[in-house]
Design a protein around this motif. Structure first.
Motif: not given
Lengths: 548, 325
Positions: B273, B280, B299-300, B303-308, B276-277
């Motif tokens: 957590d 972002i 921002t933009n 992508r979510d999967e890249e973040l994971t 990730a925070r």
């Protein structure tokens, strides 16, 4: 005209002291002393900027961090550019040698406005101090590049406003010097000194002075607009505030392109002085050289946007500016041809100043010819903003103006100080300067064509070999410069006394004692001949040679 | 016309050769004449100079001939360059957004990448914009660049000729990490490209294809950490503990972080957590000692999967490493 009686009755400008101690310098209105004041300031700034260049090249030894981090490197290249351009090359020859010799060469006691001349020097120093002070303030040294492109210069947190105001003040120094020179040439020529009897250095200074007067206010206004935008957030250039970044680029280059002619034209004038003296013959194509200075000054106004071929200008603008750029190359080429032709059937004595000039012709030709690559649209969009531009600029400005500055120092040294440096050592410095220079900068042409962008703190590993050669070149070059400058300083302290005319020159400065008397001429001479009339001076020159 | 765009890089090199060739000859003539005169008319050999004031015919020749020469250069160069400003019918559109210090490519179907993929032999029109300051979209191998200026859209046209991987650089100074703003363009055959375009194969497939079919390419961005390079993370966070504008990733191995949150000092554990925070909303928690350089918002850009993927990467390679020891 007898030199000996003159020197007996008149104090030299170095001995004439109307005020006490340091004030005899700081409050002087003598154009010769002011010229020396500029020289002192300029030499300090020049060596600071050379030092910065040395560190930059050291950083380029390896692809990643070598000696400084990215932020420091970005500030270093900004400062190197700012100091070299605004504090050395733009004021350069006009402020030092123009101040010293323009009045003498036209047969005047001083410039038209001596006090304004001193004010220009103070503005120069204050402008330089602004830049220096900004280094020590919160936020750190400016990191925008010497071009101050918006929006970056609006948004960066480093100290932008102070150096900008410094450049603004330096602009006024430049404008006032230009104004002074234009007026001096128009009003103070000796009787009989018609425009076509003016030495070509004066012609070049005259053309330059007009650019200084007409173009510099534009950059002044532009700088103020950036400051207003940063402080008051009024949208002028930054699109986030409703402004237009291209407007800044246009305004910036409307000054800064003519400014490169402010930098090079006086150097061309010096070349036209030195070659006839050592070839002992009149210049080839006097009027063509004189008018080509004016042509360069004029066409130079209409080519600014060739710095912006990739900025998104209209196709028409790209077409027109490319065409005009090719045309502005011609008068410079014509000058080179005339200089070489002046060597034809001369009686050439290869002394130190001439060797520097020959080096200039070679390096400047490379600089000028690679300018054609940059003027051409197809090749420009590939190499613009790469090391190719860096190389081109240094060939023109260092290989051009700075080398001529060195030549001028060697040529006029005996006149300015009445002493002589060791000429053998002066000549020995030239191969180091020449080889070091070409290693340092020619590699950059190749790097640029291979696609290495400029202002890069780190680079792709494939460029490393060339960077190593370039960095080693910088060491050789600096070694040569150290020899050259030490020799001059040593000559200043310990040099033997120089004759009033050691080279056998025929322009007016060689007809007065060395160092020149306080007001140059006891009696203003009456001129009845051209500037390079060696036939007339043949006998006097012979006497000079016999004595030396 | 179509051929001309495909051979654009070659044509630019030809213009270069033409200009350099003529320039070299001129330089040679000038230098030889200069050196010859200095030797031939040395004062010892020629004690008395001839006072030649000029020669009208010569002056005319060396004004007219250079004018003619530079005009040939101008028109030749212009004719080559014109092609690169002319958008061919049916050109594929790719939107290029430059931002400190990364690139974002958006395709006609909405696909977004940070590495560029193009089909061979098809004209492409780039619509170039900037999200912050000036940048310049430069592909040295294609001999072309065009600036990315905020507030306006510029364009540039190319037609890739060969399969391969080529560098994309930023050529307009844009601040701190200007020199690290590199990415690559992978040029692949049309079939492979459209398989990718339609989501049948992924980026890695095309990169491997290029590697296999173009005699290899130099990639400085390889290995486990490719994503950290692609997203520009390593420009500020080092992989080896060395100091930079942000804390090194190795500091994650401590298992906790001293942070400043709304001005208050805190110590919090490093977990999924927290990482990730931090990515972002970087402004929320700032590690003590790194308050000066703010991390840009992504921002933009991610992508979510890249973040994971990034969080997993950091957890496995940095956080867990120390726990095992």
């Amino acid at each position: 005209m007898s030199n000996e009686t003159n020197s007996a009755t008149q104090l030299s400008y170095l001995d004439y002291k109307p005020k006490k101690g340091i004030w005899a310098w700081l409050l002087t209105t003598d154009h010769k002393r002011i010229g020396l004041l500029y020289l002192i300031g300029m030499m300090i700034f020049f060596w600071v900027a050379v030092g910065i260049g040395f560190v930059m090249k050291l950083e380029m030894l390896t692809p990643d961090q070598t000696v400084v981090d990215a932020q420091t490197y970005n500030s270093l290249f900004t400062l190197h550019g700012l100091i070299m351009i605004f504090l050395f090359i733009i004021p350069g020859l006009p402020a030092v040698f123009g101040n010293f010799f323009l009045p003498i060469q036209i047969g005047a006691h001083d410039v038209a406005f001596p006090r304004l001349n001193l004010l220009s020097w103070y503005l120069y120093i204050i402008g330089g101090l602004f830049a220096l002070v900004s280094l020590h303030l919160q936020g750190g040294p400016i990191d925008t590049g010497w071009t101050f492109y918006v929006p970056y210069s609006i948004r960066t947190t480093t100290n932008v406003i102070l150096p900008l105001l410094g450049a603004f003040i330096l602009g006024f120094s430049s404008i006032l010097t230009g104004l002074n020179f234009v007026t001096t040439v128009h009003r103070l020529r000796a009787p009989g000194m018609t425009f076509f009897r003016l030495p070509l250095f004066v012609w070049a200074l005259y053309a330059t002075a007009w650019i200084q007067v007409v173009a510099t206010p534009i950059v002044g206004i532009t700088i103020l607009l950036v400051v207003i935008e940063r402080v008051l957030h009024i949208g002028i250039f930054d699109p986030a505030l409703g402004g237009d970044p291209l407007l800044f680029q246009h305004l910036f280059w409307i000054y800064s392109h003519p400014a490169v002619y402010i930098m090079i034209l006086p150097a061309m004038g010096v070349v036209s002085e030195i070659i006839p003296t050592f070839a002992r013959r009149t210049i080839f194509g006097y009027k063509v050289i004189a008018f080509s200075s004016l042509a360069i000054a004029l066409i130079g106004y209409f080519v600014w946007a060739h710095h912006m071929f990739t900025s998104g200008m209209s196709e028409t603008a790209r077409f027109v500016f490319s065409l005009l750029t090719f045309l502005v190359a011609v008068p410079s080429g014509v000058k080179v041809f005339n200089w070489v032709a002046t060597l034809y059937k001369g009686s050439i004595e290869l002394r130190a100043p001439l060797i520097y000039i020959l080096m200039f012709i070679f390096l400047f030709s490379i600089g000028g010819l690679t300018g054609l690559v940059l003027g051409s649209l197809a090749t420009n969009v590939h190499v613009t903003d790469t090391y190719f531009v860096v190389a081109h600029f240094h060939y023109v400005m260092f290989g051009g103006t700075a080398i001529v500055f060195f030549a001028a120092m060697h040529y006029w040294f005996p006149k300015m100080f009445g002493k002589m440096y060791n000429e053998k050592i002066a000549i020995w410095a030239t191969p180091f300067i020449f080889i070091g220079f070409n290693m340092l900068y020619f590699t950059m042409f190749i790097l640029g064509y291979q696609g290495m962008p400029r202002r890069y703190w780190s680079y792709l590993p494939e460029y490393q070999e060339l960077h190593i050669i370039s960095t080693i070149g910088s060491w050789i070059l600096i070694f040569g410069l150290v020899i050259m400058f030490s020799n001059l300083i040593f000559g200043l302290i310990k040099g033997r006394r120089a004759d009033s005319n050691p080279w056998g020159g025929v322009t007016l400065e060689w007809q007065i004692p060395s160092p020149p008397p306080h007001e140059n001429f006891e009696k203003i001479p009456v001129i009845d001949h051209g500037p390079y009339d060696f036939e007339r001076f043949k006998n006097e020159n012979k006497n000079e040679i016999d004595r030396s | 016309m179509e051929q001309a765009l495909r051979n654009y890089a070659q044509n630019v090199d030809n213009v270069m050769l033409y200009i350099i060739g003529i320039s070299f000859l001129l330089l040679l003539v000038i230098t030889i004449a200069m050196v010859y005169f200095v030797i031939r008319y040395n004062r010892k050999k020629n004690p008395v100079a001839s006072q030649i004031e000029g020669n009208k015919i010569l002056e005319i020749i060396w004004i007219v001939v250079p004018v003619a020469l530079v005009l040939t250069m101008f028109f030749y160069s212009e004719s080559v360059y014109k092609v690169a400003r002319n958008v061919p019918k049916g050109a594929m559109n790719v939107n290029v957004e430059a931002k400190m210090w990364q690139w974002k490519f958006t395709y006609e179907n909405g696909k977004v990448t940070d590495t560029l993929f193009l089909p061979v032999g098809k004209p492409v029109k780039f619509n170039i914009v900037s999200a912050d300051v000036n940048h310049s979209f430069y592909i040295p191998a294609f001999r072309i660049k065009e600036d990315a200026i905020p507030g306006r859209e510029n364009y540039m046209v190319i037609e890739p000729k060969d399969v391969g991987a080529f560098d994309i650089a930023c050529a307009e100074y844009c601040g701190l990490n200007h020199s690290l703003m590199y990415t690559k363009v992978f040029v692949v055959p049309e079939n492979e490209f459209f398989a990718w375009y339609n989501g049948e194969v992924d980026n890695t497939y095309l990169q491997k294809f290029v590697l296999a079919h173009s005699g290899g390419y130099k990639d400085y961005i390889t290995g486990n950490y490719a994503l950290l390079f692609a997203k520009g993370c390593v420009q500020c966070h080092s992989l080896d503990g060395s100091k930079n504008y942000g804390p090194s990733f190795t500091e994650l191995s401590r298992g906790y972080a001293k942070i400043r949150s709304n001005g208050k000092l805190e110590t919090i554990p490093i977990d999924r957590d927290y990482i990730a925070r931090s990515i972002i909303s970087p402004g929320e928690h700032v590690v003590v000692g790194y308050e000066k350089a703010k991390m840009p918002l992504l921002t933009n850009r991610i992508r979510d999967e890249e973040l994971t993927q990034i969080v997993d990467l950091l957890l496995t390679n940095f956080v867990k490493k120390s726990n095992e020891n």
